[in-house]
Design a protein around this motif. Structure first.
Motif, mmCIF file in Angstrom:
data_model
loop_
_atom_site.group_PDB
_atom_site.id
_atom_site.type_symbol
_atom_site.label_atom_id
_atom_site.label_comp_id
_atom_site.label_asym_id
_atom_site.label_seq_id
_atom_site.Cartn_x
_atom_site.Cartn_y
_atom_site.Cartn_z
ATOM 1 N N GLY A 123 0.814 -1.216 0.000
ATOM 2 C CA GLY A 123 0.000 0.000 0.000
ATOM 3 C C GLY A 123 0.844 1.261 0.000
ATOM 4 N N ASP A 124 1.923 1.264 0.769
ATOM 5 C CA ASP A 124 2.809 2.435 0.809
ATOM 6 C C ASP A 124 3.554 2.615 -0.516
ATOM 7 N N LEU A 125 3.871 1.508 -1.168
ATOM 8 C CA LEU A 125 4.522 1.593 -2.472
ATOM 9 C C LEU A 125 3.550 2.143 -3.523
ATOM 10 N N ASP A 126 2.300 1.729 -3.445
ATOM 11 C CA ASP A 126 1.280 2.284 -4.349
ATOM 12 C C ASP A 126 1.144 3.796 -4.146
ATOM 13 N N ALA A 127 1.203 4.212 -2.877
ATOM 14 C CA ALA A 127 1.101 5.644 -2.579
ATOM 15 C C ALA A 127 2.312 6.397 -3.134
ATOM 16 N N LEU A 128 3.475 5.770 -3.092
ATOM 17 C CA LEU A 128 4.679 6.368 -3.662
ATOM 18 C C LEU A 128 4.524 6.557 -5.172
ATOM 19 N N ILE A 129 3.999 5.545 -5.831
ATOM 20 C CA ILE A 129 3.789 5.640 -7.275
ATOM 21 C C ILE A 129 2.760 6.710 -7.602
ATOM 22 N N SER A 130 1.738 6.827 -6.793
ATOM 23 C CA SER A 130 0.726 7.865 -7.003
ATOM 24 C C SER A 130 1.341 9.253 -6.876
ATOM 25 N N SER A 131 2.213 9.427 -5.885
ATOM 26 C CA SER A 131 2.860 10.726 -5.703
ATOM 27 C C SER A 131 3.783 11.038 -6.880
ATOM 28 N N PHE A 132 4.436 10.000 -7.422
ATOM 29 C CA PHE A 132 5.273 10.206 -8.603
ATOM 30 C C PHE A 132 4.426 10.631 -9.801
ATOM 31 N N ASN A 133 3.286 10.001 -9.963
ATOM 32 C CA ASN A 133 2.424 10.340 -11.099
ATOM 33 C C ASN A 133 2.004 11.806 -11.059
ATOM 34 N N THR A 134 1.764 12.308 -9.854
ATOM 35 C CA THR A 134 1.433 13.726 -9.709
ATOM 36 C C THR A 134 2.640 14.589 -10.075
ATOM 37 N N PHE A 135 3.811 14.190 -9.583
ATOM 38 C CA PHE A 135 5.057 14.908 -9.890
ATOM 39 C C PHE A 135 5.360 14.866 -11.381
ATOM 40 N N LYS A 136 5.053 13.758 -12.006
ATOM 41 C CA LYS A 136 5.321 13.589 -13.440
ATOM 42 C C LYS A 136 4.550 14.605 -14.275
ATOM 43 N N VAL A 137 3.317 14.883 -13.853
ATOM 44 C CA VAL A 137 2.482 15.850 -14.572
ATOM 45 C C VAL A 137 3.002 17.267 -14.382
ATOM 46 N N ASP A 138 3.464 17.560 -13.147
ATOM 47 C CA ASP A 138 3.955 18.913 -12.844
ATOM 48 C C ASP A 138 5.121 18.801 -11.871
ATOM 49 N N ALA A 139 6.336 18.870 -12.391
ATOM 50 C CA ALA A 139 7.537 18.731 -11.559
ATOM 51 C C ALA A 139 7.859 20.052 -10.876
#
Length: 376
Positions: free
Chosen positions: A60-76
């Protein structure tokens, strides 16, 4: 159910195994009556209340990490970078709860080696990003992936957040983001494989293998547990950076080198996980079940007249307290010559090794099936 039955007498076990142990010490299994311990109950507690819940939480924490990356990917931007970092710290901390379970599915995929090899190879990472050509499934690329590679990417690409964001928004933006994503997806794939294998068959295999042979689940898990403590926790997180085995300090070898301040926290979480497992403590709960500690208690195992399980817990507690008193490992090593306080702390961490590797396994009649590099 398999049971361990004690002998109707006092059995004294004497050893000479660790260079750090006192050769005059003895472990005594004192049993005036039949003693039984159900290994199967301990295996069930390990699987259902510790191992699988720990994997589920980490997933679950790894999924949350990937979700945070996806947000960063859109707007770094800075806000998203900070959120990405925070999720990385949470997942890295959660990882410490599963790192010791290198048995079954984790052993098959080389989980530890693929998730947390450090120091990371920054030159190889830079090359992969520039060329866009790499295969993260190759064992030769393990030092360019996992948590340490992410540490470099979100903490080490520049001297400040402004510098790091400039790289993420620079000429190699697309390849940098793609490589970051590939690392995360590789970690997620490995984790999903290990967790699904545990829940879809291996759990039952693990619990059913409740005998007392060298290939039985208890013997194998105990060996993996001690190997983790000795090699990854004691040596990897402390001894190697301290220069205990090389003769000179290696601050660049601390865990989470580029972040710099969380190496102690990661060590403490790993140590806490080791102690909780020893005591059979359920994940994220104060409840305890059958465990290595209760196994030793059932055998009435004594060392120098004291309960062995209490001595081991006391040693874990001492090591924990001393680590909490240290500055960040990187600072301790770089700012002190020699880093005396950290070396003294390492000594306390080391003292648990012969207790586990000699005293505990002798009491349980478990053979060590690995040989470490430093002779302990």
């Amino acid at each position: 159910m398999k049971k361990i039955v004690g002998i109707f007498c006092v059995l004294t076990l004497v050893w000479a195994c660790s260079s750090d142990s006192d050769t005059d010490d003895t472990v005594i299994i004192d049993s005036g009556e039949e003693v039984s311990f159900e290994r199967s109950a301990m295996l069930i507690n390990w699987a259902d209340n510790i191992i699988i819940p720990s994997y589920e939480a980490f997933s679950g924490d790894l999924d949350a990490l990937i979700s945070s990356f996806n947000t960063f990917k859109v707007d770094a931007n800075e806000s998203n970078l900070l959120a990405f970092r925070s999720a990385w710290v949470n997942a890295y901390t959660s990882w410490q709860r599963v790192a010791m379970f290198e048995i079954g599915p984790a052993e098959t995929v080389g989980y530890q080696l693929n998730m947390n090899i450090y120091p990371t190879d920054s030159e190889k990472i830079d090359e992969f990003i520039i060329t866009g050509s790499y295969d993260l499934s190759l064992s030769s690329n393990r030092s360019a992936k996992g948590f340490p590679a992410l540490d470099y990417l979100i903490n080490g690409l520049g001297e400040s957040d402004v510098d790091i964001l400039a790289v993420f928004n620079g000429d190699n933006k697309d390849r940098l983001l793609t490589y970051s994503e590939d690392i995360l997806l590789d970690m997620q794939s490995l984790t999903n494989t290990v967790l699904s294998d545990w829940t879809e068959g291996y759990r039952d295999t693990f619990v059913a293998n409740d005998g007392s042979s060298s290939t039985a689940s208890v013997d194998r898990m105990v060996n993996d547990y001690i190997l983790y403590y000795e090699l990854y926790l004691r040596a990897g997180k402390m001894g190697i950076p301290l220069g205990v085995f090389s003769g000179s300090t290696l601050p660049q070898n601390v865990e989470a080198f580029y972040e710099g301040s969380i190496s102690n926290d990661l060590f403490l979480e790993g140590l806490s996980a080791v102690q909780d497992f020893f005591n059979g403590k359920h994940f994220d709960s104060s409840t305890e079940g059958e465990s290595l500690a209760s196994y030793l208690d059932a055998l009435n195992s004594l060392k120098d007249g004291e309960d062995l399980s209490n001595l081991i817990n006391d040693q874990f507690n001492t090591a924990n307290e001393m680590v909490q008193d240290l500055s960040a490992f990187k600072e301790e090593i770089e700012n002190n010559n020699p880093p005396t306080a950290m070396l003294l702390t390492y000594d306390e961490v080391q003292k648990a090794v012969p207790m586990l590797k000699v005293d505990m396994v002798s009491a349980m009649s478990i053979s060590i099936d690995f040989v470490d590099a430093d002779g302990d």
